[in-house]
Design an enzyme around this catalytic site. Structure first.
Site, short mmCIF file in Angstrom:
data_model
loop_
_atom_site.label_atom_id
_atom_site.label_comp_id
_atom_site.label_asym_id
_atom_site.label_seq_id
_atom_site.Cartn_x
_atom_site.Cartn_y
_atom_site.Cartn_z
N ASP A 221 0.87 -1.17 0.00
CA ASP A 221 0.00 0.00 0.00
C ASP A 221 0.91 1.24 0.00
OD1 ASP A 221 -2.14 1.70 0.01
OD2 ASP A 221 -3.16 0.76 1.69
C1 BGC Z 1 -5.02 3.23 0.36
C2 BGC Z 1 -5.25 2.24 -0.75
C3 BGC Z 1 -5.11 2.91 -2.10
C4 BGC Z 1 -3.76 3.58 -2.17
C5 BGC Z 1 -3.47 4.22 -3.51
C6 BGC Z 1 -3.77 4.07 0.16
O1 BGC Z 1 -3.70 5.11 1.04
O2 BGC Z 1 -4.96 2.54 1.59
O3 BGC Z 1 -6.51 1.64 -0.61
O4 BGC Z 1 -5.29 1.96 -3.11
O5 BGC Z 1 -3.67 4.55 -1.16
O6 BGC Z 1 -4.17 5.38 -3.71
#
Ligand code: BGC
Length: 759
Positions: A285
């Site tokens: 993530d």
């Molecule tokens: C979130 C994810 C997301 C990623 C990319 C993160 O902060 O937890 O769910 O896909 O950002 O934007």
């Protein structure tokens, strides 16, 4: 490659002709071998790097000089760039200026639609309609791929049982069985049966794992649970998505067994690859790797090496792999094989997407103009939104007639920017249909709609600011609370019926939007009380991204329609249901508790040694609370209709199941009211005696049926050994012999029951 047979609750996987698959794999392996033979170590490490482009950032980190890095071969993909022309330009740098011309993969958070926005996932899950959910993902894939995107960070399948957690909005609620069916429908919708088609995109199952179990519902917080619970309650939707062939998996921010998922080898290799046979790639993530410094696992070099060794392949934004793993290799804490393996998996994903055949496969500028936000897609989004709404209460107020005077009040009534809900990266908020627009369009000149805002979101301007980010403004009104209220009461006095559009703003749920108080915010609730004092019928249109605590409202407001955040067409869809052009049929996928103090809350609880008899409030020395009963205000599976359904007693074909055999349980469901209606018939099972304790009931089947007034239908479920299996104390997936109870009904509380035995 695997693809899944469509069907309401069919989770079976059918494999492509095995020999055809082997030939495809051999071709891919040969191609990737040849390419990797030409790659330098730096170029291999470059493939593992996923910076973010554009101006949408959720963290502190940002990557500079991206173009130069692409040219140098230091970038494997980019995410959250909007616009096919822009993407084409960036792809051009990779395939024309970098040494080996390896195309980039382009990701985006296409969570519930691209520009045509569907209801937030929690709302969508309340449709319990798998073909509809699959179709919403299909439309999202068509639009996103027409705009250059070939990889989506969806589906989010985290089980959430704590409504304080704002990201409950992004998933399918509390139940592993429903969640698994939805996970598969979404993967099918995005990926279709051929990932290399121009209009399919790769899914990314997230957030692996247990992200929804954050302690106290505080986002990113620690999780800690037994493996038995993981396997039985939290893992199933991730596994279902993997079984459906999801091409990638995202590691979660939280720790599991004391080790952050991003460095958790047991999770990423033992469970995901060895047990579940996942053969795609794993991405972290956002800044998941450097965040492990704060978790307390060491410096960037240490945590990056840990992550790669755990089985993570791509580093989102963190640049830990890019900056440190070469050194770790020199120092001997990593092997070249580990780097090769991660690089191979990313190249394989690009191969499966057809990017090596044509790096511009998803960059058709003409499609970008003609296949996005089309009238047909918007129509589908509107119909889908109507299926997500849940009628919680109706004392003969709804449906409304298109006549007389309707007073529309509340901060969500004229709030186009908030209709799409959280995570709507590609939406153009101002193009969404607000409630006032939808209602006015629906009544045309047949009824008069009076509007007053009546209240801001909250009394506290700072809280409202925190809850209306990313351009999702509620246009805070500078007048005093009293002035706003009086204006609303004035129009209410002239009306025959009052519609109160209240609740949360779009950004009051979603990432980093945990709350400790789940009431309708202060000034809005005060206004609601005043409106009720007029004695006129009041309909509460409840906007929310999670279950809210609405005990008081459930007793005092005559009609409550929960509309979540319905997407770009929300206003029209709300009008369709309010005026009865569509009969509501949504059923809750997450229980509505009485009080925040009951959280985490879920229907499939364990009995304990001192259970409180159902329907009771308090008894000394029972597992309960002094101040509220153990019940939900609105239980899992609950939702009303404008018509009434009657269920017959359950008929069992037999009361004994032999190993390998099956029985049928059926009921006759009749529409006894005056409207066409849809009903979700639900099957629950309880294993009465087990080698480990089992929940008091678990959803094991559901069927959504349509009935005209006076019509009846027999609905049957097949019960076999497979359906009764669970992970025992040794984590073996078994069905244990003995007594079971079976329940069928309209929600997890109102059920009739029957008994059977497994031999
Ligand atoms: C979130 C994810 C997301 C990623 C990319 C993160 O902060 O937890 O769910 O896909 O950002 O934007």
């Amino acid at each position: 490659m695997k693809f899944i047979k469509a069907g309401i609750v069919l989770l079976a996987t059918i494999h492509m002709n095995a020999s055809a698959q082997t030939v495809t794999d051999q071709k891919m392996n040969k191609f990737v071998d040849a390419l990797m033979a030409k790659m330098t170590l730096d170029e291999k490490i470059g493939q593992l790097n996923l910076p973010q482009a554009g101006d949408f950032t959720t963290g502190q980190a940002s990557s500079s000089n991206i173009a130069q890095k692409i040219q140098e071969g230091s970038v494997g993909g980019l995410f959250n760039i909007k616009g096919v022309e822009k993407i084409k330009d960036v792809q051009k740098i990779a395939v024309e200026k970098s040494r080996l011309k390896i195309p980039l993969i382009f990701g985006m958070d296409v969570i519930h639609g691209y520009q045509t926005t569907f209801p937030i996932p929690l709302g969508l899950s309340c449709s319990w309609d798998m073909p509809l959910i699959e179709r919403s993902a299909r439309v999202a894939a068509i639009e996103a791929s027409a705009q250059g995107i070939n990889w989506t960070f969806s589906p989010m399948v985290d089980i959430s049982r704590d409504a304080r957690w704002g990201r409950a909005a992004e998933g399918s609620g509390e139940d592993p069985f429903l969640g698994s069916a939805i996970a598969q429908a979404m993967v099918r919708g995005y990926q279709g049966d051929d990932l290399s088609r121009k209009n399919t995109i790769m899914a990314c199952v997230k957030h692996f794992a247990l992200y929804g179990a954050a302690e106290a519902g505080r986002d990113y917080n620690t999780t800690d649970m037994s493996h038995v619970r993981m396997y039985n309650e939290y893992f199933p939707p991730y596994k279902a998505a993997v079984d459906a062939g999801a091409g990638s998996v995202m590691a979660s921010f939280n720790e599991v067994d004391g080790v952050p998922a991003t460095a958790n080898r047991w999770l990423m290799t033992e469970v995901l690859r060895n047990q579940w046979k996942f053969n795609g790639f794993v991405v972290t993530d956002y800044t998941g790797i450097p965040e492990m410094i704060a978790h307390g696992l060491g410096d960037l070099k240490t945590v990056s090496a840990l992550s790669l060794k755990a089985g993570v392949d791509m580093d989102m934004v963190g640049e830990g792999f890019l900056g440190t793993i070469k050194e770790s290799l020199k120092e001997g804490t990593l092997t070249e094989d580990q780097i090769n393996m991660a690089c191979r998996r990313i190249l394989e994903a690009k191969y499966k997407l057809g990017l090596f055949d044509d790096p511009y496969r998803y960059c058709d500028v003409k499609r970008g103009k003609t296949e996005v936000f089309t009238p047909a897609f918007r129509k589908e989004a509107r119909q889908t939104a109507t299926q997500s709404f849940v009628l919680l209460k109706n004392d003969n107020v709804l449906p409304l007639k298109k006549q007389g005077t309707i007073a529309l009040v509340g901060p969500l009534a004229d709030a186009a920017e908030n209709m799409t809900g959280t995570w709507s990266v590609a939406a153009e908020f101002s193009k969404s249909v607000s409630v006032i627009q939808g209602l006015k369009r629906a009544v045309a000149d047949k009824a008069k709609i009076l509007y007053a805002k009546g209240a801001n979101l909250t009394e506290d301007a700072k809280l409202e600011e925190n809850a209306t980010m990313f351009g999702k403004t509620l246009h805070r009104d500078g007048r005093t609370t009293e002035d706003l209220k009086q204006e609303a009461l004035k129009i209410a006095a002239q009306a025959d019926v009052i519609v109160a559009a209240m609740g949360e703003s779009a950004e009051m749920s979603g990432e980093s939007s945990s709350r400790t108080n789940l009431d309708i915010p202060d000034v809005q609730k005060d206004l609601l009380k005043e409106l009720l004092k007029t004695g006129k019928p009041v309909v509460l249109l409840l906007f929310c991204g999670r279950p809210m605590t609405i005990s008081w409202e459930s007793k005092n407001v005559p009609a409550i329609l929960n509309v979540w955040f319905g997407g770009s067409e929300a206003g029209d869809a709300i009008a369709d249901v309010l005026f009865g052009d569509v009969n509501p049929s949504g059923k809750l996928s997450m229980s509505f508790p009485q009080s925040v103090g009951q959280l985490p809350f879920y229907y499939a609880q364990k009995n304990t040694g001192r259970p409180l008899p159902e329907g009771k409030w308090f008894e000394k020395f029972r597992s309960n609370y002094l101040d509220v009963s153990n019940d939900a205000v609105y239980p899992f599976g609950y939702g009303l209709s404008y018509t009434t359904f009657e269920y017959s007693q359950i008929k069992l074909s037999d009361t004994t199941i032999n190993r390998g055999g099956s029985i049928t349980a059926s009921v006759r469901v009749s529409n006894k009211g005056n409207h066409d209606g849809k009903e979700v018939v639900q099957l629950y099972i309880r294993d009465m005696v087990g080698s480990i304790t089992r929940p008091v009931k678990e959803l094991k089947g559901f069927k959504k049926i349509s009935l005209k007034p006076g019509e009846s239908q027999d609905v049957s479920f097949t019960i076999n050994e497979e359906l009764l299996k669970f992970y025992n104390g040794d984590l073996k997936y078994v069905a244990e012999p003995g007594a079971f109870k079976l329940f069928i009904g309209t929600n997890s509380r109102d059920l009739s029951e029957a008994n059977f035995n497994l031999l």
